[in-house]
Design an enzyme around this catalytic site. Structure first.
Site, PDB file in Angstrom:
ATOM      1  N   GLU A  31       8.957   6.377  49.390  1.00  0.00           N
ATOM      2  CA  GLU A  31       8.865   6.991  50.722  1.00  0.00           C
ATOM      3  C   GLU A  31       9.228   5.990  51.816  1.00  0.00           C
ATOM      4  O   GLU A  31       8.771   4.841  51.793  1.00  0.00           O
ATOM      5  CB  GLU A  31       7.417   7.471  50.928  1.00  0.00           C
ATOM      6  CG  GLU A  31       7.320   8.777  51.629  1.00  0.00           C
ATOM      7  CD  GLU A  31       7.950   9.918  50.821  1.00  0.00           C
ATOM      8  OE1 GLU A  31       9.114  10.274  51.120  1.00  0.00           O
ATOM      9  OE2 GLU A  31       7.294  10.449  49.927  1.00  0.00           O
ATOM     10  N   GLY A 124       6.393  20.024  55.172  1.00  0.00           N
ATOM     11  CA  GLY A 124       6.886  18.721  54.747  1.00  0.00           C
ATOM     12  C   GLY A 124       7.711  18.837  53.482  1.00  0.00           C
ATOM     13  O   GLY A 124       7.875  17.870  52.746  1.00  0.00           O
ATOM     14  N   SER A 127      12.118  22.060  55.093  1.00  0.00           N
ATOM     15  CA  SER A 127      12.699  23.360  55.399  1.00  0.00           C
ATOM     16  C   SER A 127      13.905  23.226  56.329  1.00  0.00           C
ATOM     17  O   SER A 127      14.869  23.977  56.192  1.00  0.00           O
ATOM     18  CB  SER A 127      11.646  24.301  55.996  1.00  0.00           C
ATOM     19  OG  SER A 127      11.009  23.684  57.073  1.00  0.00           O
ATOM     20  N   ASP A 173      16.605  13.798  51.779  1.00  0.00           N
ATOM     21  CA  ASP A 173      16.340  15.236  51.753  1.00  0.00           C
ATOM     22  C   ASP A 173      17.612  16.023  51.471  1.00  0.00           C
ATOM     23  O   ASP A 173      17.652  16.901  50.613  1.00  0.00           O
ATOM     24  CB  ASP A 173      15.764  15.701  53.096  1.00  0.00           C
ATOM     25  CG  ASP A 173      14.477  14.983  53.432  1.00  0.00           C
ATOM     26  OD1 ASP A 173      13.958  14.268  52.544  1.00  0.00           O
ATOM     27  OD2 ASP A 173      13.996  15.120  54.567  1.00  0.00           O
ATOM     28  N   TYR A 223       8.796   8.791  63.700  1.00  0.00           N
ATOM     29  CA  TYR A 223       9.717   8.507  62.590  1.00  0.00           C
ATOM     30  C   TYR A 223      10.780   7.514  63.059  1.00  0.00           C
ATOM     31  O   TYR A 223      11.021   6.488  62.417  1.00  0.00           O
ATOM     32  CB  TYR A 223      10.361   9.814  62.119  1.00  0.00           C
ATOM     33  CG  TYR A 223      11.275   9.645  60.933  1.00  0.00           C
ATOM     34  CD1 TYR A 223      10.814   9.857  59.647  1.00  0.00           C
ATOM     35  CD2 TYR A 223      12.600   9.263  61.107  1.00  0.00           C
ATOM     36  CE1 TYR A 223      11.656   9.692  58.551  1.00  0.00           C
ATOM     37  CE2 TYR A 223      13.443   9.089  60.031  1.00  0.00           C
ATOM     38  CZ  TYR A 223      12.972   9.318  58.760  1.00  0.00           C
ATOM     39  OH  TYR A 223      13.816   9.140  57.689  1.00  0.00           O
TER      40      TYR A 223
END
Ligand code: GLA
Length: 387
Positions: A31, A124, A127, A173, A223
Site C-alpha cells: 500500500e 475504497g 469505484s 487501481d 493523499y
C-alpha cells in the site's frame, strides 16, 4: 435489472448498443508503494461498473447513472471538457474522453451512456477507476482503436485521474481493473509494469472486506500530501545515493541514508514506502509457498506501518483491524486502498466468518456510532466488452 432495457427506456431502441464491464479492485498487500516505484499485489473483484453505450451522430454526451437517479440524464458535449471542475460523477467518464483526445485518439462523435455500479459507494474498492476504465474500454472498442492494449488503457486511466480529476494516484487501481484475471492476484512492479499472475488459493479461508462507511472528503488532499512527502524524502536521498525511487532500497540501505532526510515526518513516510515494498515481495513468496500464516503476519505488519509511519488509517480502520486481530480464525487483517476511511481486508477461516462479522461489527458500531458492512470477495476477470 436488465441494463439494456434500462438504457432503452431512457435513450431509445435504435442503433448499435453495446455493453461493457469493469471490476473494482482490492489490494492484498503493498500500500502506497505504487507511486514510489515499489510492488503491489492487487486483484480485480467480481463487483464493478456496467456500462451500456451507443454512439450518437452529433457531439453531444448524455449520461445516466442508476446510482445517482436523482441527477437524471446529465447532458454535456465533446466541446465541454473541464479539467479539475469536480462537478459531479460525469467528470470521471469525461476525464477519460479528454485523455483519449490528449493522446491523439480523437473522438468523432458523442455517446448515450448508461452506468450502473454495484461497488458500494466510497468503499475504497476503486469505484471511480472502475468508471474510468469501463469508459476507456468502450471508447477503444466503439472507435476501433486497436492499438490500445490493456496496459495502455490503465495508463490512460491514471492520466485522467492525475490531470483531469486532480488525484496524483499511482497505477495500481487502473492496472488491476484493466488486467485482472479470475482467481489470481497481480504481483506488479510499478517501476517497470512487469506483472506476474499468482493464483490465490486459500483452502479453508476467505477474503473478507469490512467497509468502514466513513465519509471521505479529505482523501485527495491528504493523499497528494503523502505523495509529496515521499518525493521530498527521495530527492534528499538522491543527493547521496543514486536511486530512481524509494522502491530501489532495501530496509538496511534505507537506514544508512535516512539521516539526509530533513523533516522527521518524511523519514517516517519513506520508511513505510521502503518497508512495505520489501514486505510485499516477501509476502508473495510466502503465498507461492502456500505459507498463508506468514502472508497473514505480513498483512498485520503492513497495517501497523500504515498506522504508525504513514498515518493513513484513523480510528475507524484501526478499530476494524484491531478487533479483527482479536477474533479466532483470523490469518491476517489490514486496511486496504488509500486509507482515511474506505475498507479493511482480512483473511478469515471459513468456520469463523459469521463470528467475525458479529464480533467486529458489534465492537465497531459501539465505538464508532454507526455500522460497518461486510462482504466476501471473489476474484474475477478484468475490464471487457460483454455484448
Ligand atoms: C489509491 C490510489 C492507488 C494507490 C493506493 C494506495 O487507491 O489510487 O494508486 O496509491 O491508493 O496504495
Amino acid at each position: 435489472m436488465n441494463l439494456r432495457t434500462e438504457f432503452q427506456k431512457r435513450f431509445g431502441f435504435d442503433g448499435d448498443i453495446r455493453e461493457y464491464f469493469a471490476p473494482g479492485r482490492v489490494n492484498l498487500i503493498g500500500e502506497h508503494t505504487d507511486y514510489n516505484g515499489g510492488h503491489v499485489f492487487p486483484c480485480s473483484i467480481t463487483i464493478g461498473t456496467y456500462l451500456v453505450a451507443r454512439k450518437r451522430n452529433d457531439r453531444k454526451l448524455r449520461f445516466y447513472s442508476e446510482n445517482f437517479p436523482e441527477l437524471g440524464i446529465i447532458e454535456s458535449s465533446l466541446d465541454q471538457f473541464c479539467p479539475n471542475c469536480h462537478d459531479n460523477w460525469k467528470e470521471y467518464p469525461m476525464g477519460m474522453m479528454w485523455t483519449f483526445e490528449q493522446h491523439e485518439h480523437m473522438l468523432s462523435s458523442g455517446y448515450d451512456l448508461f452506468y450502473y455500479g454495484n461497488i458500494p459507494n466510497g468503499a475504497g474498492l476503486s469505484s471511480s477507476s472502475s468508471i474510468d476504465i469501463v469508459t476507456g474500454c468502450m471508447l477503444a472498442d466503439m472507435n476501433d482503436f486497436k492499438g490500445i492494449t490493456s496496459v495502455q488503457l490503465a495508463l490512460l486511466g491514471q492520466y485522467a485521474e492525475n490531470h483531469y480529476n486532480g488525484l496524483n494516484c499511482g497505477i495500481m487501481d487502473q492496472f488491476a481493473i484493466a488486467n485482472g484475471k479470475k482467481d489470481q492476484a497481480m504481483f506488479l512492479d510499478t517501476a517497470t509494469l512487469t506483472c506476474e499472475y499468482v493464483p490465490v488459493q486459500l483452502k479453508n479461508a476467505k477474503i473478507l472486506i469490512a467497509c468502514s462507511n466513513k465519509k471521505r472528503a479529505l482523501t485527495d488532499s491528504k493523499y497528494n500530501e503523502r505523495r509529496g512527502e515521499c518525493e521530498e524524502a527521495l530527492a534528499q536521498i538522491q543527493t547521496i545515493k543514486d536511486i530512481n525511487s524509494l522502491g530501489d532500497l532495501t530496509n538496511e540501505e534505507f537506514e544508512l541514508v535516512s539521516h539526509v532526510i530533513k523533516r522527521p515526518v518524511c523519514v517516517k513516510r519513506a520508511r513505510h514506502a521502503v518497508a512495505e515494498n520489501q514486505r510485499t515481495i516477501t509476502a508473495v513468496t510466502a503465498l507461492k509457498d502456500n505459507n498463508i500464516e506468514e502472508f497473514g503476519k505480513l498483512m498485520n505488519a503492513s497495517h501497523i506501518s500504515l498506522r504508525d509511519d504513514y498515518e493513513v488509517t484513523g480510528i475507524e480502520l484501526d478499530t476494524l483491524v484491531e478487533e479483527a486481530w482479536k477474533c479466532p480464525g483470523v490469518i491476517g487483517s489490514r486496511m486496504t486502498g488509500a486509507g482515511f476511511g474506505g475498507c479493511t481486508i482480512s483473511i478469515v477461516e471459513d468456520a469463523y466468518i459469521d463470528q467475525f462479522i458479529e464480533n467486529v461489527g458489534n465492537a465497531y458500531e459501539k465505538k464508532i456510532g454507526y455500522a460497518a458492512d461486510f462482504y466476501t470477495v471473489e476474484i474475477g476477470d478484468g475490464a471487457r466488452r460483454l455484448s
